[in-house]
Motif scaffolding. Structure first.
Motif, PDB file in Angstrom:
ATOM      1  N   LEU A 113      -9.159   0.498   4.390  1.00 12.95           N
ATOM      2  CA  LEU A 113     -10.176   1.546   4.856  1.00 12.95           C
ATOM      3  C   LEU A 113      -9.746   3.150   4.490  1.00 12.95           C
ATOM      4  N   ALA A 114     -10.605   3.846   4.282  1.00 17.07           N
ATOM      5  CA  ALA A 114     -10.138   5.353   3.685  1.00 17.07           C
ATOM      6  C   ALA A 114     -10.508   6.132   4.830  1.00 17.07           C
ATOM      7  N   VAL A 115      -9.524   6.980   5.004  1.00 11.78           N
ATOM      8  CA  VAL A 115      -9.741   7.987   6.066  1.00 11.78           C
ATOM      9  C   VAL A 115     -10.440   9.061   5.494  1.00 11.78           C
ATOM     10  N   PRO A 116     -11.321   9.673   6.323  1.00 12.08           N
ATOM     11  CA  PRO A 116     -12.151  10.851   5.677  1.00 12.08           C
ATOM     12  C   PRO A 116     -11.329  12.258   5.289  1.00 12.08           C
ATOM     13  N   GLY A 117     -10.308  12.448   6.079  1.00 11.63           N
ATOM     14  CA  GLY A 117      -9.341  13.404   5.542  1.00 11.63           C
ATOM     15  C   GLY A 117      -8.482  13.328   4.509  1.00 11.63           C
ATOM     16  N   GLY A 118      -8.265  12.038   4.014  1.00 15.02           N
ATOM     17  CA  GLY A 118      -7.472  11.732   3.119  1.00 15.02           C
ATOM     18  C   GLY A 118      -6.510  10.595   3.785  1.00 15.02           C
ATOM     19  N   GLY A 119      -5.902   9.907   2.809  1.00 14.66           N
ATOM     20  CA  GLY A 119      -5.179   8.493   3.262  1.00 14.66           C
ATOM     21  C   GLY A 119      -5.962   7.215   3.623  1.00 14.66           C
ATOM     22  N   TRP A 120      -5.131   6.122   3.673  1.00  8.25           N
ATOM     23  CA  TRP A 120      -5.656   4.740   3.963  1.00  8.25           C
ATOM     24  C   TRP A 120      -5.212   4.129   4.948  1.00  8.25           C
ATOM     25  N   LEU A 121      -6.090   3.449   5.734  1.00  8.43           N
ATOM     26  CA  LEU A 121      -5.360   2.487   6.593  1.00  8.43           C
ATOM     27  C   LEU A 121      -5.531   1.131   6.292  1.00  8.43           C
ATOM     28  N   ILE A 165      -0.060 -10.092   0.928  1.00  8.77           N
ATOM     29  CA  ILE A 165      -1.205 -10.049   1.925  1.00  8.77           C
ATOM     30  C   ILE A 165      -1.656  -8.480   1.959  1.00  8.77           C
ATOM     31  N   ALA A 166      -0.641  -7.506   1.554  1.00  3.27           N
ATOM     32  CA  ALA A 166      -0.764  -6.094   1.473  1.00  3.27           C
ATOM     33  C   ALA A 166       0.071  -5.363   0.653  1.00  3.27           C
ATOM     34  N   ALA A 167      -0.380  -4.564  -0.238  1.00  4.66           N
ATOM     35  CA  ALA A 167       0.729  -3.932  -1.300  1.00  4.66           C
ATOM     36  C   ALA A 167       0.371  -2.531  -0.996  1.00  4.66           C
ATOM     37  N   ASN A 168       1.449  -1.756  -1.162  1.00  7.19           N
ATOM     38  CA  ASN A 168       1.690  -0.315  -1.239  1.00  7.19           C
ATOM     39  C   ASN A 168       1.440   0.326   0.176  1.00  7.19           C
ATOM     40  N   ILE A 169       2.110  -0.301   1.055  1.00  6.73           N
ATOM     41  CA  ILE A 169       1.877   0.087   2.235  1.00  6.73           C
ATOM     42  C   ILE A 169       3.217   1.173   2.340  1.00  6.73           C
ATOM     43  N   VAL A 181      -0.680   9.651   8.750  1.00  7.45           N
ATOM     44  CA  VAL A 181      -1.765   9.317   7.705  1.00  7.45           C
ATOM     45  C   VAL A 181      -1.771  10.836   6.857  1.00  7.45           C
ATOM     46  N   ARG A 182      -1.245  10.496   5.621  1.00 14.99           N
ATOM     47  CA  ARG A 182      -1.184  11.625   4.617  1.00 14.99           C
ATOM     48  C   ARG A 182      -2.262  11.315   3.490  1.00 14.99           C
ATOM     49  N   PRO A 183      -2.559  12.438   2.531  1.00 18.65           N
ATOM     50  CA  PRO A 183      -3.220  11.949   1.434  1.00 18.65           C
ATOM     51  C   PRO A 183      -2.712  11.228   0.477  1.00 18.65           C
ATOM     52  N   GLY A 184      -3.124  10.156   0.005  1.00 25.68           N
ATOM     53  CA  GLY A 184      -2.656   9.343  -0.768  1.00 25.68           C
ATOM     54  C   GLY A 184      -1.525   8.351  -0.457  1.00 25.68           C
ATOM     55  N   GLY A 185      -1.469   8.406   1.133  1.00 29.07           N
ATOM     56  CA  GLY A 185      -0.351   7.537   1.870  1.00 29.07           C
ATOM     57  C   GLY A 185      -1.183   6.449   2.335  1.00 29.07           C
ATOM     58  N   THR A 186      -0.710   5.259   2.731  1.00 30.69           N
ATOM     59  CA  THR A 186      -1.198   4.138   3.452  1.00 30.69           C
ATOM     60  C   THR A 186      -0.289   3.952   4.704  1.00 30.69           C
ATOM     61  N   ILE A 207      -2.369  -4.269 -13.380  1.00 28.21           N
ATOM     62  CA  ILE A 207      -2.043  -4.066 -11.938  1.00 28.21           C
ATOM     63  C   ILE A 207      -0.784  -3.160 -12.218  1.00 28.21           C
ATOM     64  N   LEU A 208      -1.012  -1.946 -11.395  1.00 32.02           N
ATOM     65  CA  LEU A 208       0.332  -0.927 -11.424  1.00 32.02           C
ATOM     66  C   LEU A 208       1.453  -1.666 -10.556  1.00 32.02           C
ATOM     67  N   THR A 209       2.532  -1.503 -10.699  1.00 32.66           N
ATOM     68  CA  THR A 209       3.548  -2.043 -10.246  1.00 32.66           C
ATOM     69  C   THR A 209       3.817  -1.515  -8.548  1.00 32.66           C
ATOM     70  N   ARG A 210       3.896  -2.722  -7.906  1.00 35.30           N
ATOM     71  CA  ARG A 210       3.855  -2.363  -6.454  1.00 35.30           C
ATOM     72  C   ARG A 210       4.925  -1.598  -5.962  1.00 35.30           C
ATOM     73  N   ARG A 211       4.768  -0.637  -5.067  1.00 32.45           N
ATOM     74  CA  ARG A 211       5.935  -0.049  -4.263  1.00 32.45           C
ATOM     75  C   ARG A 211       6.204  -0.828  -3.247  1.00 32.45           C
ATOM     76  N   SER A 212       5.534  -1.518  -2.644  1.00 31.54           N
ATOM     77  CA  SER A 212       6.057  -2.468  -1.242  1.00 31.54           C
ATOM     78  C   SER A 212       5.120  -3.317  -1.268  1.00 31.54           C
TER      79      SER A 212
END
Ligand SMILES: Nc1nc2c(ncn2[C@@H]2O[C@H](COP(=O)(O)OP(=O)(O)OP(=O)(O)O)[C@@H](O)[C@H]2O)c(=O)[nH]1
Ligand SMILES: [Mg+2]
Ligand SMILES: [Zn+2]
Length: 269
Positions: free
Chosen positions: A202-210, A69-73, A152-157, A46-51
């Motif tokens: 959920l993956a955003v079609p244009g990149g990024g995650w929700l 409950i949610a990581a890497n936000i 909402v940015r590519p790679g961002g959550t 498991i990669l180290t969590r940023r948040s």
């Protein structure tokens, strides 16, 4: 259990040999990045969590166990609705939790179409928002959505947090451009019905995650023996009582969340 890391285009290719977890397992949280085994059956690393958003899980002996409950936000949208009076105390607790998590909080005032003048409520929340932006939006009229898209940015959550019925899933659907997440009419008193019952990546079609989350009534401060910790309450506490550890709170037998909603014992506020 594992899904490919790349959400777009070619059917989801594991570009860097890492995958992202959609389901809660034993040691992983929604939003974790993991290295799967070659056969894809196990998690090697498991990669180290940023948040991480943490809650108190079941007590084991006298010890409260924490549970992410949610990581890497990257950005946490703290959602409040114009349908109810602004709640400064709640926002203060959410801000503490968000700052603790390592994510950048943004306050989202939803359902702007319900009021003629959004300014009074916006100002009231802004008073306690500690300089965090307070955005006005409506999932119905699409006001303010372009501003949200900017987060909402590519790679961002981006995660949506707030009471049941404030319109989290409605905005998520708008940003996804599809009705992936179920939504349900609020009751006459503006209370929601706990339509979303599990944390969803959920993956955003244009990149990024929700990350869509279940509405939580309260955000509690708790004492772990090693200091004060902050945690989510209610829905997540109930999940400890579900028969299956990986319960989706859908059709599973022995689901404590569905039972509480049916019994009316899960406070929707
Ligand atoms: N007037 C108005 N109603 C909205 C808006 N956004 C959502 N709603 C309605 O509010 C109700 C609840 O919306 P949801 O998106 O299901 O709320 P939620 O925050 O996801 O609720 P939970 O999943 O229970 O936590 C639905 O009937 C939506 O149609 C809005 O901008 N304006
Ligand atoms: Mg929802
Ligand atoms: Zn369940």
């Amino acid at each position: 259990m594992l899904v490919p890391a790349a959400p777009s285009g070619d059917g989801g290719v594991e570009t860097f040999g890492v995958a992202r977890v959609r389901n809660i397992g034993v040691d992983v949280a929604v939003g974790d990045w993991v290295v799967p085994s070659a056969d894809g059956e196990r998690i090697e690393h498991i990669l180290t969590r940023r948040s991480g958003f943490v809650r108190r899980a079941s007590f084991e002996g006298a010890r409260a166990m924490s549970h992410t409950i949610a990581a890497n936000i990257d950005v946490a949208f703290l959602c409040h609705s114009f349908g109810v009076p602004p709640n400064q105390r709640r926002l203060e607790r959410e801000l503490i939790l968000a700052f603790d998590s390592g994510a950048d909080p943004v306050v989202l005032l939803t359902k702007a179409d319900l009021v003629d003048d959004p300014e009074p409520a916006r100002r009231e929340l802004e008073e306690v928002a500690l300089g965090v932006p307070v955005l006005v939006t409506s999932g119905r009229s699409a006001d303010g959505l372009a501003e949200l898209e900017g987060y909402v940015r590519p790679g961002g959550t981006v995660a949506f947090l707030g009471s049941s019925g404030v319109g989290k899933s409605t905005i998520v659907n708008e940003l996804l451009g599809s009705q992936l997440q179920a939504t349900t009419e609020v009751r006459g008193d503006q209370r929601g019905r706990h339509t979303t019952v599990a944390v969803q990546l959920l993956a955003v079609p244009g990149g990024g995650w929700l990350v869509d989350t279940p509405g939580v009534r309260a955000l509690s401060l708790w004492h772990s023996g090693q200091g004060i910790e902050r945690a989510f309450a209610d829905v997540f506490e109930l999940t400890d009582d579900c028969r299956f550890r990986d319960c989706k709170h859908d059709q599973e037998p022995g689901c404590a969340v569905r039972q509480a909603i049916e019994d009316g014992t899960l406070d929707p506020d």
